[in-house]
Design a protein around this motif. Structure first.
Motif, mmCIF file in Angstrom:
data_model
loop_
_atom_site.group_PDB
_atom_site.id
_atom_site.type_symbol
_atom_site.label_atom_id
_atom_site.label_comp_id
_atom_site.label_asym_id
_atom_site.label_seq_id
_atom_site.Cartn_x
_atom_site.Cartn_y
_atom_site.Cartn_z
ATOM 1 N N GLY A 142 0.802 -1.210 0.000
ATOM 2 C CA GLY A 142 0.000 0.000 0.000
ATOM 3 C C GLY A 142 0.834 1.258 0.000
ATOM 4 N N ILE A 143 0.139 2.354 -0.216
ATOM 5 C CA ILE A 143 0.789 3.657 -0.279
ATOM 6 C C ILE A 143 0.063 4.604 0.675
ATOM 7 N N THR A 144 0.846 5.278 1.496
ATOM 8 C CA THR A 144 0.314 6.245 2.445
ATOM 9 C C THR A 144 0.793 7.625 2.034
ATOM 10 N N GLY A 145 -0.128 8.597 1.992
ATOM 11 C CA GLY A 145 0.235 9.973 1.691
ATOM 12 C C GLY A 145 0.823 10.641 2.921
ATOM 13 N N LEU A 146 1.898 11.388 2.730
ATOM 14 C CA LEU A 146 2.562 12.100 3.821
ATOM 15 C C LEU A 146 2.527 13.598 3.536
ATOM 16 N N PRO A 147 1.503 14.295 4.042
ATOM 17 C CA PRO A 147 1.432 15.737 3.815
ATOM 18 C C PRO A 147 2.439 16.479 4.692
ATOM 19 N N ALA A 148 2.802 17.679 4.286
ATOM 20 C CA ALA A 148 3.720 18.502 5.075
ATOM 21 C C ALA A 148 3.095 18.838 6.426
ATOM 22 N N ASP A 149 1.806 19.128 6.432
ATOM 23 C CA ASP A 149 1.063 19.402 7.667
ATOM 24 C C ASP A 149 -0.089 18.421 7.758
ATOM 25 N N GLY A 150 -0.311 17.879 8.918
ATOM 26 C CA GLY A 150 -1.436 16.979 9.097
ATOM 27 C C GLY A 150 -1.010 15.530 9.186
ATOM 28 N N ALA A 151 -2.002 14.694 9.380
ATOM 29 C CA ALA A 151 -1.755 13.266 9.593
ATOM 30 C C ALA A 151 -1.599 12.520 8.274
ATOM 31 N N PRO A 152 -0.802 11.462 8.279
ATOM 32 C CA PRO A 152 -0.709 10.600 7.089
ATOM 33 C C PRO A 152 -2.083 10.014 6.758
ATOM 34 N N PHE A 153 -2.303 9.718 5.479
ATOM 35 C CA PHE A 153 -3.582 9.164 5.058
ATOM 36 C C PHE A 153 -3.356 8.141 3.958
ATOM 37 N N VAL A 154 -4.255 7.169 3.872
ATOM 38 C CA VAL A 154 -4.175 6.142 2.850
ATOM 39 C C VAL A 154 -4.696 6.726 1.544
ATOM 40 N N LEU A 155 -3.905 6.614 0.494
ATOM 41 C CA LEU A 155 -4.340 7.105 -0.814
ATOM 42 C C LEU A 155 -5.414 6.180 -1.369
ATOM 43 N N PRO A 156 -6.410 6.726 -2.067
ATOM 44 C CA PRO A 156 -7.423 5.860 -2.677
ATOM 45 C C PRO A 156 -6.781 5.003 -3.779
ATOM 46 N N ALA A 157 -7.325 3.811 -3.984
ATOM 47 C CA ALA A 157 -6.749 2.865 -4.949
ATOM 48 C C ALA A 157 -6.670 3.432 -6.358
ATOM 49 N N ASP A 158 -7.584 4.319 -6.725
ATOM 50 C CA ASP A 158 -7.538 4.894 -8.074
ATOM 51 C C ASP A 158 -6.619 6.112 -8.147
ATOM 52 N N GLY A 159 -5.949 6.453 -7.046
ATOM 53 C CA GLY A 159 -5.063 7.617 -7.016
ATOM 54 C C GLY A 159 -3.617 7.292 -7.318
ATOM 55 N N TYR A 160 -3.311 6.003 -7.467
ATOM 56 C CA TYR A 160 -1.928 5.616 -7.732
ATOM 57 C C TYR A 160 -1.895 4.351 -8.587
ATOM 58 N N ALA A 161 -0.708 4.048 -9.107
ATOM 59 C CA ALA A 161 -0.503 2.816 -9.875
ATOM 60 C C ALA A 161 0.745 2.138 -9.338
ATOM 61 N N ILE A 162 0.726 0.813 -9.350
ATOM 62 C CA ILE A 162 1.874 0.029 -8.923
ATOM 63 C C ILE A 162 2.188 -1.018 -9.982
ATOM 64 N N ASP A 163 3.449 -1.445 -10.031
ATOM 65 C CA ASP A 163 3.836 -2.488 -10.976
ATOM 66 C C ASP A 163 5.088 -3.172 -10.450
#
Length: 183
Positions: free
Chosen positions: A80-101
């Motif tokens: 999985g991929i977690t978003g790390l904003p400069a300010d605020g709490a980390p959040f799980v990116l939605p599945a359609d927001g990224y691609a993996i291979d």
């Protein structure tokens, strides 16, 4: 990049194999042998460019629409991929927001099309050649064992490791001659 520690069972198996090579069946200096086994496995990983024992890894990368290669290989799963904003709490990116291979060479790739407020991402994945010591290719394992024995017997005399160690590992070495890019 941060990888989970080498599993204790893999270190213990490498110590047993090194003791067999040295014909040293005792338990003496067990802590030293385990430390040397851990170092030899890490050196083998650095030389080959592959994690030898499968474990969880987390890479922190810039959130980018360009494909980014993960640091360790061979990758068997991207969790999985977690978003790390400069300010605020980390959040799980939605599945359609990224691609993996995972390509045919075992390299993992990620890209983020919808980063939201994330300037960076944390990618959690599993990488490694084998789930345990017994599955490590025999030449790599033999090189690790020979290096453990050398380090134990050398004890600071600063002699060179046996040339056979590099010869055993060389066919498994992953080299990068330039930064790899994906379209």
């Amino acid at each position: 990049m941060s990888a989970a520690p080498i599993p204790a069972a893999a270190i213990a198996a490498a110590v047993v194999a090194a003791r067999d090579l040295m014909r040293n069946a005792g338990e003496g200096e067990q802590a030293l042998m385990e430390q040397l086994a851990g170092a030899a496995i890490l050196l083998g990983e650095a030389f080959t460019g592959s994690l030898l024992i499968r474990r969880t890894v987390e890479d922190v990368l810039p959130a980018s629409a360009e494909w980014r290669m993960l640091a360790e290989a061979p990758v068997s799963a991207i969790a999985g991929i977690t978003g790390l904003p400069a300010d605020g709490a980390p959040f799980v990116l939605p599945a359609d927001g990224y691609a993996i291979d995972i390509d045919s060479g075992g390299r993992g790739w990620v890209r983020v099309m919808q980063p939201g407020s994330a300037g960076r991402i944390a990618v959690s994945y599993t990488a490694g050649l084998s789930g345990d010591w017994d599955g490590v290719p025999a030449p790599i394992a033999q090189g690790v064992i020979a290096l453990i024995a050398h380090l134990f017997e050398d004890r600071g005399r600063a002699t060179q490791p046996p040339a056979a160690v590099a010869a055993l590992w060389r066919p498994y070495r992953r080299l990068r001659l330039a930064t790899e890019r994906r379209a």
